[in-house]
Design a protein around this motif. Structure first.
Motif, PDB file in Angstrom:
ATOM      1  N   LYS A   1       0.843  -1.199   0.000  1.00 35.52           N
ATOM      2  CA  LYS A   1       0.000   0.000   0.000  1.00 35.52           C
ATOM      3  C   LYS A   1       0.873   1.243   0.000  1.00 35.52           C
ATOM      4  CE  LYS A   1      -3.922  -2.169   2.400  1.00 35.52           C
ATOM      5  NZ  LYS A   1      -3.373  -3.514   2.517  1.00 35.52           N
TER       6      LYS A   1
ATOM      7  N   LYS B   1       5.221   7.109   2.348  1.00 42.88           N
ATOM      8  CA  LYS B   1       5.492   5.803   2.971  1.00 42.88           C
ATOM      9  C   LYS B   1       4.834   4.673   2.195  1.00 42.88           C
ATOM     10  CE  LYS B   1       3.364   4.641   6.815  1.00 42.88           C
ATOM     11  NZ  LYS B   1       2.960   4.561   8.249  1.00 42.88           N
TER      12      LYS B   1
ATOM     13  N   THR C   1       3.949   0.557   2.847  1.00 42.19           N
ATOM     14  CA  THR C   1       3.936  -0.589   3.752  1.00 42.19           C
ATOM     15  C   THR C   1       3.645  -1.835   2.933  1.00 42.19           C
ATOM     16  OG1 THR C   1       1.579  -0.207   4.248  1.00 42.19           O
ATOM     17  CG2 THR C   1       3.197   0.747   5.753  1.00 42.19           C
TER      18      THR C   1
ATOM     19  N   ARG D   1       3.820  -6.429   2.880  1.00 36.74           N
ATOM     20  CA  ARG D   1       4.050  -7.739   3.504  1.00 36.74           C
ATOM     21  C   ARG D   1       4.603  -8.650   2.417  1.00 36.74           C
ATOM     22  NH1 ARG D   1       1.321  -8.501   8.539  1.00 36.74           N
ATOM     23  NH2 ARG D   1       0.015  -6.697   9.085  1.00 36.74           N
TER      24      ARG D   1
ATOM     25  N   LYS E   1       7.090  -7.977   7.510  1.00 35.77           N
ATOM     26  CA  LYS E   1       6.568  -6.619   7.373  1.00 35.77           C
ATOM     27  C   LYS E   1       7.677  -5.694   6.880  1.00 35.77           C
ATOM     28  CE  LYS E   1       3.104  -7.069  11.052  1.00 35.77           C
ATOM     29  NZ  LYS E   1       2.618  -6.523  12.357  1.00 35.77           N
TER      30      LYS E   1
ATOM     31  N   GLU F   1       8.615  -1.693   5.609  1.00 35.66           N
ATOM     32  CA  GLU F   1       8.213  -0.286   5.562  1.00 35.66           C
ATOM     33  C   GLU F   1       9.292   0.500   4.824  1.00 35.66           C
ATOM     34  OE1 GLU F   1       6.231   1.998   8.901  1.00 35.66           O
ATOM     35  OE2 GLU F   1       8.192   3.009   8.870  1.00 35.66           O
TER      36      GLU F   1
ATOM     37  N   ARG G   1      10.237   4.410   3.561  1.00 34.46           N
ATOM     38  CA  ARG G   1       9.919   5.838   3.675  1.00 34.46           C
ATOM     39  C   ARG G   1      10.710   6.630   2.634  1.00 34.46           C
ATOM     40  NH1 ARG G   1       6.908   7.600   7.839  1.00 34.46           N
ATOM     41  NH2 ARG G   1       6.419   6.100   9.501  1.00 34.46           N
TER      42      ARG G   1
ATOM     43  N   PHE H   1      14.401   2.354   4.900  1.00 32.55           N
ATOM     44  CA  PHE H   1      13.520   1.181   4.951  1.00 32.55           C
ATOM     45  C   PHE H   1      13.905   0.265   6.112  1.00 32.55           C
ATOM     46  CE2 PHE H   1      16.589   1.028   1.406  1.00 32.55           C
ATOM     47  CZ  PHE H   1      17.518   0.159   1.945  1.00 32.55           C
TER      48      PHE H   1
ATOM     49  N   CYS I   1      12.763  -3.973   7.677  1.00 29.77           N
ATOM     50  CA  CYS I   1      12.038  -5.226   7.465  1.00 29.77           C
ATOM     51  C   CYS I   1      12.101  -6.043   8.747  1.00 29.77           C
ATOM     52  CB  CYS I   1      12.664  -5.999   6.297  1.00 29.77           C
ATOM     53  SG  CYS I   1      11.849  -7.586   5.936  1.00 29.77           S
ATOM     54  N   SER I   2      11.061  -6.809   9.002  1.00 25.94           N
ATOM     55  CA  SER I   2      11.004  -7.612  10.225  1.00 25.94           C
ATOM     56  C   SER I   2      11.798  -8.906  10.127  1.00 25.94           C
ATOM     57  CB  SER I   2       9.543  -7.926  10.573  1.00 25.94           C
ATOM     58  OG  SER I   2       8.924  -8.691   9.530  1.00 25.94           O
TER      59      SER I   2
END
Length: 245
Positions: free
Chosen positions: A87, A92, A94, A96, A106, A108, A110, A164, A166-167
């Motif tokens: 999205k 930003k 986001t 998955r 996850k 993200e 920016r 950026f 990441c999980s």
């Protein structure tokens, strides 16, 4: 005997396995009432993106040496359908991205707002032609703006304007999940080039209003300037010429 440092090779999941896990994640999200928006290239396409805008985004991305070592794996992941959700918001993104574990990672990303100087350049470019303004008003991205992206110091963000996380446990500068999401942004630009403005923190409605105001001001400033195309005749001559009272 067990060793502290694992010297064995880490096996990557196959493309089929990644797709299977990605499909399962999308189905699980739907059961939970979550709305995932996958970013998946068209099957059989030689390029990830199909439009000029999406391809230009990817080309710009690939010119940065800082990202070179991770982009190839990112291309593999985006083509495998692993970006199960992406999205675009104001400054930003986001996402998955499906990986080796069951739950997608996850991501993200920016992106810094477009500088006032560069934004003004776009406004001035739009205001030079009425056709540009009409296209913007009707939700189309003017073809004339292409050169603003491709020229030196264009409008696409530089690495210093992108951050950026990441999980996933990968501590690299850019992991493959982030790289896949970066390509996913190009796919979103395929769908709607105006997402670029959203990414750079530009309110499209305000942008159009300012561009229109600039165009009107420019026209009014030249209102008193006579040109060879203007007829220098008095009202009586107009009546005689056109036969009107």
């Amino acid at each position: 005997m067990s060793r502290y440092w694992n010297t064995g090779t880490f096996s990557q999941p196959s493309v089929d396995e990644l797709r299977r896990r990605a499909d399962a994640s999308v189905k699980d999200a739907k059961k939970k009432g979550q709305v995932f928006e996958p970013a998946i290239p068209q099957k059989g396409s030689r390029t990830i993106c199909s439009s000029w805008w999406g391809q230009a985004w990817c080309n710009n991305l690939e010119q940065y040496a800082d990202y070179a070592s991770r982009l190839e794996r990112g291309r593999r992941y985006i083509r495998s359908g692993t970006v199960v959700d992406l999205k675009v918001g104001k400054g930003k993104v986001t996402a998955r991205v499906q990986g080796t574990r069951k739950i997608p990672y996850k991501v993200e990303i920016r992106i810094s707002p477009l500088s006032e100087e560069k934004c003004q350049r776009v406004i001035e470019k739009c205001g030079r032609r009425i056709q540009n303004m009409e296209e913007l008003i009707y939700g189309k991205f003017p073809e004339d703006l292409k050169e603003l992206f491709t020229q030196q110091e264009g409008l696409f963000p530089a690495p210093t304007e992108i951050s950026f996380n990441c999980s996933c446990p990968d501590w690299a500068l850019m992991c493959k999940h982030v790289a896949a999401a970066m390509y996913g942004i190009g796919l979103r630009l395929d769908e709607n080039p105006f997402f670029f403005f959203e990414l750079r923190g530009i309110d499209v409605d305000r942008f159009i209003n300012v561009a229109l105001e600039s165009k009107v001001e420019s026209m009014l400033s030249h209102a008193d300037i006579r040109t060879d195309r203007m007829l220098d005749i008095d009202p009586g001559e107009i009546t005689e010429l056109f036969g009107v009272l």
